[in-house]
Design an enzyme around this catalytic site. Structure first.
Site, PDB file in Angstrom:
ATOM      1  CE  LYS A 270      -3.929  -1.788   2.681  1.00  0.00           C
ATOM      2  NZ  LYS A 270      -4.955  -1.745   1.629  1.00  0.00           N
ATOM      3  NE  ARG A 344     -10.751 -10.026  -2.002  1.00  0.00           N
ATOM      4  CZ  ARG A 344     -11.206  -9.187  -2.914  1.00  0.00           C
ATOM      5  NH1 ARG A 344     -11.469  -9.614  -4.137  1.00  0.00           N
ATOM      6  NH2 ARG A 344     -11.429  -7.924  -2.618  1.00  0.00           N
TER       7      ARG A 344
HETATM    8  N1  BES Z   1      -7.926  -3.943   4.355  1.00  0.00           N
HETATM    9  C1  BES Z   1      -8.144  -3.572   3.012  1.00  0.00           C
HETATM   10  C2  BES Z   1      -9.468  -2.853   2.802  1.00  0.00           C
HETATM   11  C3  BES Z   1      -9.625  -1.524   3.480  1.00  0.00           C
HETATM   12  C4  BES Z   1      -9.361  -0.355   2.787  1.00  0.00           C
HETATM   13  C5  BES Z   1     -10.108  -1.435   4.763  1.00  0.00           C
HETATM   14  C6  BES Z   1      -9.532   0.860   3.403  1.00  0.00           C
HETATM   15  C7  BES Z   1     -10.284  -0.215   5.386  1.00  0.00           C
HETATM   16  C8  BES Z   1     -10.003   0.948   4.692  1.00  0.00           C
HETATM   17  C9  BES Z   1      -8.145  -4.792   2.116  1.00  0.00           C
HETATM   18  O1  BES Z   1      -7.347  -5.838   2.530  1.00  0.00           O
HETATM   19  C10 BES Z   1      -7.644  -4.348   0.776  1.00  0.00           C
HETATM   20  O2  BES Z   1      -6.547  -3.861   0.718  1.00  0.00           O
HETATM   21  N2  BES Z   1      -8.460  -4.526  -0.241  1.00  0.00           N
HETATM   22  C11 BES Z   1      -8.081  -4.143  -1.575  1.00  0.00           C
HETATM   23  C12 BES Z   1      -8.703  -5.132  -2.513  1.00  0.00           C
HETATM   24  C13 BES Z   1      -8.247  -4.991  -3.930  1.00  0.00           C
HETATM   25  C14 BES Z   1      -6.777  -5.262  -4.051  1.00  0.00           C
HETATM   26  C15 BES Z   1      -9.038  -5.959  -4.782  1.00  0.00           C
HETATM   27  C16 BES Z   1      -8.618  -2.736  -1.830  1.00  0.00           C
HETATM   28  O3  BES Z   1      -9.678  -2.384  -1.352  1.00  0.00           O
HETATM   29  O4  BES Z   1      -7.926  -1.986  -2.516  1.00  0.00           O
HETATM   30 ZN    ZN Z   2      -5.309  -5.618   1.912  1.00  0.00          ZN
END
Ligand code: BES
Ligand code: ZN
Ligand code: ZN
Length: 494
Positions: A270, A344
């Site tokens: 990230k 997931r």
């Molecule tokens: N933990 C994150 C989702 C999240 C984002 C929670 C912002 C709280 C605030 C999750 O694991 C994630 O990073 N999801 C990705 C999925 C994508 C790569 C398909 C996302 O939302 O970008």
């Molecule tokens: Zn994530």
């Protein structure tokens, strides 16, 4: 902590809270605010009080009657006086009382159409939610002192049922604040080991706690959770909590909570902005723990399982990589194309495990997709489900708690987004297309035919802005809703 009590008398030296209603430009109060001189509202208006719903104002009535200070709580329209208004004004009262350092606050609640019990319950809930602060790591905490006592001015004869209402409201708030404490904790202090330890403390009379460590996870084929864990210096764990009631359970329920103790994104790292709040990625697990925290005190006629997969998601030389294929506990293989879609993966194993218990229903709670905020903004938790009856039950529970939920469709034709050339599934869909729904469709592959509700709390688990009911930080969302759902299903056993 603030005590709540009931009385039919009060000391006029202590401040008295009364509700003020609004109709157009006009402000008024009802018979419950008896002995409040009408001129007080006029003076307050001249001093700039507008009666904006949820707001408050402090006035000193002439001759100190009925009390030396009045805390005006703005309740909006008289006809819309229901528990949500009481909850909000409870929080408002907490803020005002602490701002000016009140020791005791007497509260005269107005007459409302619904039962007084529900209104007092909501007021107490709001008060304690609004009082929450996370101060563990402050060497000299700001002196936000909450009042020692809130006294509801009610007739003596209602004492028994109102005492119960006060405890119930306090329980909803306390369980939420318990979740908030876990979520606000710095990520390096809440590794899977430490959260497992916390979960063990929930064990009790009717609650058993089992913790699966690495070897057991491998034996059970939970290679998705193990895969996500590979880049972390801390071993993973899966916590299995189990509450069994005294009599025959009316139903068996499994709650599953995402427990990523820190989500760096892994090798699909990230950016720093998105990583800042990722200690909140175990908010689903925290909600599940909070429910068990409450189940120690309530004893519903329901068997409840709590399942939380716990790990960090970190990049290092051992980390799982885009292109890797992982096999989940139900045998399905998953091609990982983004290591940041890790929630997931850990839930794939946890939901397979939950489905194997053959429960009547599964609810999972997860900070799953940033897309949830794009779809619905910060006010709504996204709900997806394979079952309309269950959806309706959760929706009703959320109406009672005031935690808003909106259903998104599990559109079957989108399943093809998850098609992989090399495995049964891939862990991401098409960029920018229904990301939250794709997350839900992925999870659906692991619950079989079990009636199931998925709650994506990515938007609602964390707030950067203080609200009346929560300071900035963890919100502890869905704990109160889940408990209401459980109580509606199983009633309180005592
Ligand atoms: N933990 C994150 C989702 C999240 C984002 C929670 C912002 C709280 C605030 C999750 O694991 C994630 O990073 N999801 C990705 C999925 C994508 C790569 C398909 C996302 O939302 O970008
Ligand atoms: Zn994530
Ligand atoms: Zn995550």
């Amino acid at each position: 902590m603030t005590r709540f009590s009931l009385s039919d008398r009060f000391d006029p030296k202590d401040p008295l809270a009364v509700f003020v209603f609004q109709k157009g430009q006009q402000l008024f109060w009802d018979g419950a605010a008896k002995n409040c001189p009408p001129a007080v509202l006029q003076t307050a208006k001249e001093d700039g009080y507008r009666g904006k719903p949820g707001g408050s104002f402090i006035v000193r009535p002439p001759e100190g009657k009925p009390a030396q200070r009045l805390l005006l709580l703005s309740a909006g329209e008289r006809d819309e006086l229901r528990p949500p208004v009481f909850r909000l004004l409870g929080a408002t009262a907490a803020k005002r009382a602490s701002d000016v350092g009140m020791k005791t606050l007497n509260v005269r609640l107005p007459k409302a159409s619904g039962p007084l019990e529900k209104n007092i319950e909501a007021f107490v809930e709001g008060f304690l939610l609004g009082s929450y602060r996370y101060l563990r790591h402050k060497s000299s905490p700001d002196k936000t002192v909450m009042p020692d006592e809130i006294v509801f001015l009610v007739p003596e004869k209602r004492r028994v049922s109102l005492d119960a209402a006060i405890s119930q409201g306090a329980l909803y708030a306390e369980m939420t604040n318990y979740a908030r404490d876990l979520i606000n904790e710095p990520p390096s202090l809440k590794t899977p080991e430490m959260l497992s330890q916390k979960a063990s403390e929930l064990a009790g009379d009717r609650i058993k706690v089992e913790i699966f460590k690495k070897d057991v996870l491998a034996k059970r084929g939970m290679f998705a959770l193990l895969g996500v864990n590979r880049g972390s210096a801390h071993p993973p764990a899966l916590v299995h909590l189990r509450y069994v009631p005294a009599g025959k359970p009316k139903a068996r329920l499994a709650l599953v909570g995402k427990g990523i103790t820190f989500d760096s994104g892994g090798l699909s790292l990230k950016a720093s902005g998105g990583m800042k709040t990722m200690k909140c990625d175990m908010s689903g697990a925290a909600a599940v723990f909070a429910v068990f925290h409450a189940l120690r005190r309530l004893q519903p006629r329901l068997e409840v399982h709590g399942i939380t997969p716990l790990t960090e998601n970190m990049p290092d030389g051992n980390a799982y990589k885009p292109g890797d294929v992982l096999r989940a506990a139900n045998g399905k293989t998953i091609e990982v194309l983004n290591t940041d879609a890790e929630g997931r993966l850990v839930l794939a194993d946890a939901l397979s495990f939950a489905a194997d218990l053959k429960p009547d229903a599964i609810v999972d709670v997860a900070t799953l997709t940033g897309a949830a905020t794009v779809a619905l903004g910060k006010a709504y938790t996204a709900l997806m489900s394979n079952n309309d009856v269950m959806t309706e039950k959760i929706r009703r529970a959320s109406e009672k708690s005031g935690e808003k939920i909106w259903r998104l469709p599990l559109e079957p034709s989108y399943k093809e987004h998850l098609h992989s050339a090399v495995a049964d599934l891939k862990n991401i869909g098409n960029e920018g297309e229904a990301g939250t729904i794709i997350g839900g469709l992925f999870l659906q592959e692991f619950v079989g035919q079990t009636p199931w509700v998925h709650l994506d709390i990515a938007a609602t688990a964390w707030t950067n802005k203080a609200t009346p009911m929560a300071p900035a930080g963890a919100t502890g969302v869905m704990a109160r809703t889940l408990l209401r759902y459980i109580l509606a299903e199983g009633g309180a056993g005592r």
